[in-house]
Design a protein around this motif. Structure first.
Motif, PDB file in Angstrom:
ATOM      1  N   VAL A 376      41.215  86.514 -73.164  1.00 24.30           N
ATOM      2  CA  VAL A 376      41.028  85.256 -72.440  1.00 24.30           C
ATOM      3  C   VAL A 376      40.978  84.075 -73.406  1.00 24.30           C
ATOM      4  O   VAL A 376      41.578  83.019 -73.176  1.00 24.30           O
ATOM      5  CB  VAL A 376      39.753  85.315 -71.578  1.00 24.30           C
ATOM      6  CG1 VAL A 376      39.467  83.968 -70.941  1.00 24.30           C
ATOM      7  CG2 VAL A 376      39.902  86.386 -70.508  1.00 24.30           C
ATOM      8  N   VAL A 377      40.255  84.251 -74.506  1.00 24.74           N
ATOM      9  CA  VAL A 377      40.168  83.176 -75.498  1.00 24.74           C
ATOM     10  C   VAL A 377      41.535  82.882 -76.090  1.00 24.74           C
ATOM     11  O   VAL A 377      41.895  81.708 -76.318  1.00 24.74           O
ATOM     12  CB  VAL A 377      39.159  83.565 -76.596  1.00 24.74           C
ATOM     13  CG1 VAL A 377      39.190  82.550 -77.739  1.00 24.74           C
ATOM     14  CG2 VAL A 377      37.759  83.647 -76.025  1.00 24.74           C
ATOM     15  N   GLN A 378      42.333  83.893 -76.333  1.00 24.65           N
ATOM     16  CA  GLN A 378      43.678  83.682 -76.874  1.00 24.65           C
ATOM     17  C   GLN A 378      44.566  82.920 -75.893  1.00 24.65           C
ATOM     18  O   GLN A 378      45.419  82.132 -76.306  1.00 24.65           O
ATOM     19  CB  GLN A 378      44.306  85.019 -77.236  1.00 24.65           C
ATOM     20  CG  GLN A 378      43.643  85.701 -78.419  1.00 24.65           C
ATOM     21  CD  GLN A 378      44.219  87.077 -78.694  1.00 24.65           C
ATOM     22  OE1 GLN A 378      45.004  87.611 -77.905  1.00 24.65           O
ATOM     23  NE2 GLN A 378      43.838  87.662 -79.822  1.00 24.65           N
ATOM     24  N   ASN A 379      44.371  83.145 -74.597  1.00 24.28           N
ATOM     25  CA  ASN A 379      45.144  82.397 -73.595  1.00 24.28           C
ATOM     26  C   ASN A 379      44.683  80.949 -73.469  1.00 24.28           C
ATOM     27  O   ASN A 379      45.480  80.059 -73.159  1.00 24.28           O
ATOM     28  CB  ASN A 379      45.043  83.086 -72.236  1.00 24.28           C
ATOM     29  CG  ASN A 379      45.717  84.442 -72.220  1.00 24.28           C
ATOM     30  OD1 ASN A 379      46.670  84.681 -72.968  1.00 24.28           O
ATOM     31  ND2 ASN A 379      45.236  85.346 -71.379  1.00 24.28           N
ATOM     32  N   LEU A 380      43.386  80.706 -73.704  1.00 26.78           N
ATOM     33  CA  LEU A 380      42.857  79.349 -73.577  1.00 26.78           C
ATOM     34  C   LEU A 380      43.135  78.501 -74.800  1.00 26.78           C
ATOM     35  O   LEU A 380      43.433  77.313 -74.689  1.00 26.78           O
ATOM     36  CB  LEU A 380      41.343  79.417 -73.325  1.00 26.78           C
ATOM     37  CG  LEU A 380      40.890  80.013 -71.995  1.00 26.78           C
ATOM     38  CD1 LEU A 380      39.380  80.157 -71.961  1.00 26.78           C
ATOM     39  CD2 LEU A 380      41.354  79.147 -70.825  1.00 26.78           C
ATOM     40  N   LEU A 381      43.038  79.094 -75.976  1.00 25.87           N
ATOM     41  CA  LEU A 381      43.222  78.363 -77.234  1.00 25.87           C
ATOM     42  C   LEU A 381      44.557  78.758 -77.833  1.00 25.87           C
ATOM     43  O   LEU A 381      44.670  79.744 -78.559  1.00 25.87           O
ATOM     44  CB  LEU A 381      42.077  78.675 -78.206  1.00 25.87           C
ATOM     45  CG  LEU A 381      40.653  78.438 -77.671  1.00 25.87           C
ATOM     46  CD1 LEU A 381      39.618  78.846 -78.708  1.00 25.87           C
ATOM     47  CD2 LEU A 381      40.458  76.981 -77.274  1.00 25.87           C
ATOM     48  N   THR A 382      45.558  77.979 -77.527  1.00 25.97           N
ATOM     49  CA  THR A 382      46.917  78.317 -77.960  1.00 25.97           C
ATOM     50  C   THR A 382      47.354  77.539 -79.186  1.00 25.97           C
ATOM     51  O   THR A 382      48.349  77.891 -79.810  1.00 25.97           O
ATOM     52  CB  THR A 382      47.911  78.053 -76.821  1.00 25.97           C
ATOM     53  OG1 THR A 382      47.802  76.678 -76.406  1.00 25.97           O
ATOM     54  CG2 THR A 382      47.617  78.951 -75.634  1.00 25.97           C
ATOM     55  N   GLY A 383      46.658  76.474 -79.523  1.00 31.16           N
ATOM     56  CA  GLY A 383      47.051  75.661 -80.668  1.00 31.16           C
ATOM     57  C   GLY A 383      46.217  75.959 -81.894  1.00 31.16           C
ATOM     58  O   GLY A 383      45.653  77.042 -82.057  1.00 31.16           O
ATOM     59  N   SER A 384      46.164  74.961 -82.785  1.00 32.25           N
ATOM     60  CA  SER A 384      45.340  75.093 -83.982  1.00 32.25           C
ATOM     61  C   SER A 384      43.868  75.043 -83.601  1.00 32.25           C
ATOM     62  O   SER A 384      43.442  74.219 -82.798  1.00 32.25           O
ATOM     63  CB  SER A 384      45.659  73.969 -84.972  1.00 32.25           C
ATOM     64  OG  SER A 384      44.881  74.087 -86.130  1.00 32.25           O
ATOM     65  N   VAL A 385      43.080  75.949 -84.171  1.00 35.78           N
ATOM     66  CA  VAL A 385      41.690  76.144 -83.768  1.00 35.78           C
ATOM     67  C   VAL A 385      40.780  75.895 -84.959  1.00 35.78           C
ATOM     68  O   VAL A 385      41.121  76.225 -86.106  1.00 35.78           O
ATOM     69  CB  VAL A 385      41.474  77.571 -83.212  1.00 35.78           C
ATOM     70  CG1 VAL A 385      40.013  77.810 -82.871  1.00 35.78           C
ATOM     71  CG2 VAL A 385      42.346  77.794 -81.997  1.00 35.78           C
ATOM     72  N   ARG A 386      39.646  75.299 -84.692  1.00 37.21           N
ATOM     73  CA  ARG A 386      38.575  75.184 -85.688  1.00 37.21           C
ATOM     74  C   ARG A 386      37.376  75.991 -85.202  1.00 37.21           C
ATOM     75  O   ARG A 386      37.013  75.921 -84.039  1.00 37.21           O
ATOM     76  CB  ARG A 386      38.172  73.727 -85.888  1.00 37.21           C
ATOM     77  CG  ARG A 386      39.243  72.872 -86.535  1.00 37.21           C
ATOM     78  CD  ARG A 386      39.471  73.304 -87.976  1.00 37.21           C
ATOM     79  NE  ARG A 386      40.429  72.435 -88.637  1.00 37.21           N
ATOM     80  CZ  ARG A 386      41.733  72.633 -88.673  1.00 37.21           C
ATOM     81  NH1 ARG A 386      42.240  73.678 -88.048  1.00 37.21           N
ATOM     82  NH2 ARG A 386      42.529  71.807 -89.312  1.00 37.21           N
ATOM     83  N   ARG A 387      36.796  76.752 -86.094  1.00 42.78           N
ATOM     84  CA  ARG A 387      35.645  77.593 -85.758  1.00 42.78           C
ATOM     85  C   ARG A 387      34.357  76.866 -86.146  1.00 42.78           C
ATOM     86  O   ARG A 387      34.212  76.408 -87.280  1.00 42.78           O
ATOM     87  CB  ARG A 387      35.733  78.936 -86.475  1.00 42.78           C
ATOM     88  CG  ARG A 387      36.886  79.812 -86.006  1.00 42.78           C
ATOM     89  CD  ARG A 387      37.042  81.020 -86.913  1.00 42.78           C
ATOM     90  NE  ARG A 387      38.111  81.902 -86.455  1.00 42.78           N
ATOM     91  CZ  ARG A 387      37.911  82.999 -85.742  1.00 42.78           C
ATOM     92  NH1 ARG A 387      36.682  83.361 -85.434  1.00 42.78           N
ATOM     93  NH2 ARG A 387      38.919  83.747 -85.350  1.00 42.78           N
ATOM     94  N   LEU A 388      33.434  76.789 -85.193  1.00 44.48           N
ATOM     95  CA  LEU A 388      32.120  76.214 -85.440  1.00 44.48           C
ATOM     96  C   LEU A 388      31.063  77.246 -85.095  1.00 44.48           C
ATOM     97  O   LEU A 388      31.225  78.024 -84.153  1.00 44.48           O
ATOM     98  CB  LEU A 388      31.898  74.956 -84.603  1.00 44.48           C
ATOM     99  CG  LEU A 388      32.778  73.745 -84.922  1.00 44.48           C
ATOM    100  CD1 LEU A 388      32.408  72.592 -84.021  1.00 44.48           C
ATOM    101  CD2 LEU A 388      32.663  73.349 -86.374  1.00 44.48           C
TER     102      LEU A 388
END
Length: 566
Positions: A376-388
């Protein structure tokens, strides 16, 4: 005729009386000269007679002074100082922050360090005030770039975006929103910050603002749902963006921020944080099954909220009735995947995400480490991601990275490792120019692997072992992605953040090195996969590897469990 003694004495006494009289007269005149002049001037005013010099002071009545009360005296206007003054609000904010730093310093350092730190902080405070003065002075010089609107309650709606915009720090309006939220929470007694620090000095909040300003999607991997300080920063950044759009003349007719929550209780908590922003022109609505659907539809027709808090079920009902438009949503926050997974709402979240058109920044609070939630997370975040994250635990750092453990014989490790590379390459429709695959190797047998990869069309690169292999290979008009190979001893000095796929052909490294690779790879993506090949000779690493897989919520092969028990 000679004078007698009486005549001489009489004359001498007369002279003495005259001297004494003159002396007293001089002293009395010196004391009463000022009083006498005042009395004389008063008599002349009453009689209407003045001296020649005073005659020039007569003036006629004017329209500004019809009764001649000021006798022609002009009102002197004070010349405005060139240096603009700093408002007490901003000065108090800076003083509060600096004083907090001084107190923290006093608790740690000694008297000598404390005195030196106080001097440094005073200099920084002067520089900060000088910069604010400069911006305020520019705003006075160029008033055309300043636009401040007032709402019905007299609150400021808008900020000096073009004048005070600073890419190095949040705007004054954003700080104002944070202070309003903090003051409200302190009055209610719900401010639960453990360190009791102001909201605008939150480390997580500053990092979020940087990612939000850069337009990056955010994956929050602390393992919990959103906290109060995180909510405050997200809604304050939203208010700042809405205010900037208003200054540019762009109206926000649909919700700018959509906050998806699993329950009514969570929606109530978030709305209590957003409530102080109403005085600043930011309206918030909460949509949940606790109220009737008709009542919520009528409320949405009469208001144009900038922030919407909703549960997935009720929001889908409103979308089916076309009672709400989500085309203007610029920030989507999904709070708590674990609750959504347990309630079976993951498919509903995907449906809501597909109904939002246009470019939308997404923030996901990932408190679920199940494989289904990773998809689900992979489908929601398709662009460049920053981890916090608020912590640095193994579970937090390895979130959304799939650990694939392949059980095989020793002689099958290298052929299967090449097969994993082929499969990963076929899964990439547009291979990136940068290196995307990573191999860890040691000993001479990996030279055979490098030769095989080169023959298959891969570009094998390494600055440590295989420097004779060229960096790129074009095969049938298509460029193969680069496969980097390093020595195991160089793991600590290698940057794994750019690589989504890491292949360990042989687990000859320690479990600490495995954890180091796991927690440092795929920092800008949610598609990370760590492949490892496990044979019977690696049985000593079975127990610690199983512990890591269980801790991260990964699937544990049965063959690995049997190997550990035996």
């Amino acid at each position: 005729m000679a004078k007698g003694d009486d005549a001489v004495r009489k004359k001498q006494n007369k002279v003495k009386r005259k001297k004494l009289h003159n002396k007293n007269d001089r002293s009395s005149s010196a004391i009463s000269a000022r009083v006498a002049s005042i009395i004389a001037a008063k008599k002349r005013r009453h009689s209407g007679k003045r001296r020649k010099c005073q005659g020039m002071c007569f003036s006629l009545p004017t329209l500004d002074d019809p009764f001649n009360d000021r006798n022609g005296a002009k009102d002197f206007e004070k010349k405005a100082t060139k240096k603009p003054m700093v408002s007490h609000k901003h000065e108090n904010v800076i003083l509060k922050e600096k004083s907090k730093e001084i107190l923290d310093t006093e608790m740690v350092d000694g008297p000598a360090q404390k005195k030196e730190m106080v001097t440094v902080l005073k200099d920084e405070l002067k520089k900060s005030l000088a910069s604010i003065n400069t911006m305020a002075h520019r705003s006075r010089i160029d008033p055309g770039n300043t636009k401040i609107q007032l709402d019905g309650n007299g609150g400021i709606y808008g900020h000096q975006g073009k004048v005070c915009e600073n890419l190095d720090c949040p705007s004054k309006y954003l700080i104002q929103c944070l202070n309003a939220i903090e003051n409200s929470l302190r009055c209610d007694g719900t401010y639960d910050n453990e360190e009791d620090k102001p909201l605008f000095v939150s480390t997580w909040g500053v990092e979020f603002w940087k990612c939000y300003s850069a337009g990056k999607d955010i994956l929050e991997t602390s393992g919990t749902s959103s906290k109060m300080e995180q909510i405050a920063w997200m809604v304050s950044c939203t208010a700042d963006s809405v205010s900037r759009k208003d200054e540019e003349g762009l109206s926000v007719t649909s919700p700018f921020l959509l906050f998806l929550v699993p329950s009514q209780e969570k929606a109530t908590k978030i709305r209590s944080v957003c409530k102080p922003l109403k005085a600043l022109g930011i309206h918030t609505v909460s949509i949940h099954p606790g109220a009737s659907l008709d009542h919520q539809i009528e409320g949405l027709k009469s208001s144009e909220p900038e922030i919407m808090i909703s549960t997935p079920e009720r929001l889908l009902e409103l979308l089916s009735l076309k009672a709400i438009d989500l085309s203007g949503v610029s920030l989507l926050v999904i709070d708590g995947l674990e609750s959504f997974y347990s309630e079976g709402c993951l498919d509903k979240i995907n449906s809501i995400r597909q109904s939002i058109s246009g470019k939308t920044h997404t923030v996901v609070f990932n408190d679920c480490h199940r494989y289904a939630c990773v998809r689900v997370v992979q489908n929601l975040l398709t662009g460049s991601v920053r981890r916090l994250s608020l912590n640095s635990s193994l579970t937090s750092q390895s979130a959304c990275i799939i650990q694939s453990v392949n059980m095989c014989l020793s002689k099958e490790k290298l052929p299967k490792a090449i097969g994993v590379l082929d499969q990963a390459y076929r899964g990439r429709h547009q291979p990136q120019a940068s290196k995307v695959l990573y191999m860890v190797g040691k000993d001479d047998k990996y030279r055979k692997l490098a030769t095989t990869l080169k023959f298959k069309g891969y570009s094998v690169t390494s600055d440590l072992v295989f420097t004779e292999v060229e960096n790129s290979v074009v095969m049938k008009g298509r460029t193969r992605p680069a496969v980097s190979m390093i020595d195991i001893d160089q793991i600590g000095a290698t940057d794994f953040s750019e690589y989504e796929c890491v292949v360990l052909p042989d687990l000859t490294l320690s479990i600490d090195s495995y954890v180091q690779i796991l927690t440092r790879m795929a920092r800008y993506s949610v598609n990370g996969v760590l492949h490892s090949f496990f044979a019977r000779e690696d049985a000593k690493l079975a127990a610690p590897l199983i512990k890591i897989l269980e801790q991260c919520g990964q699937a544990v092969p049965e063959a690995l469990r049997k190997m550990s028990s035996s």
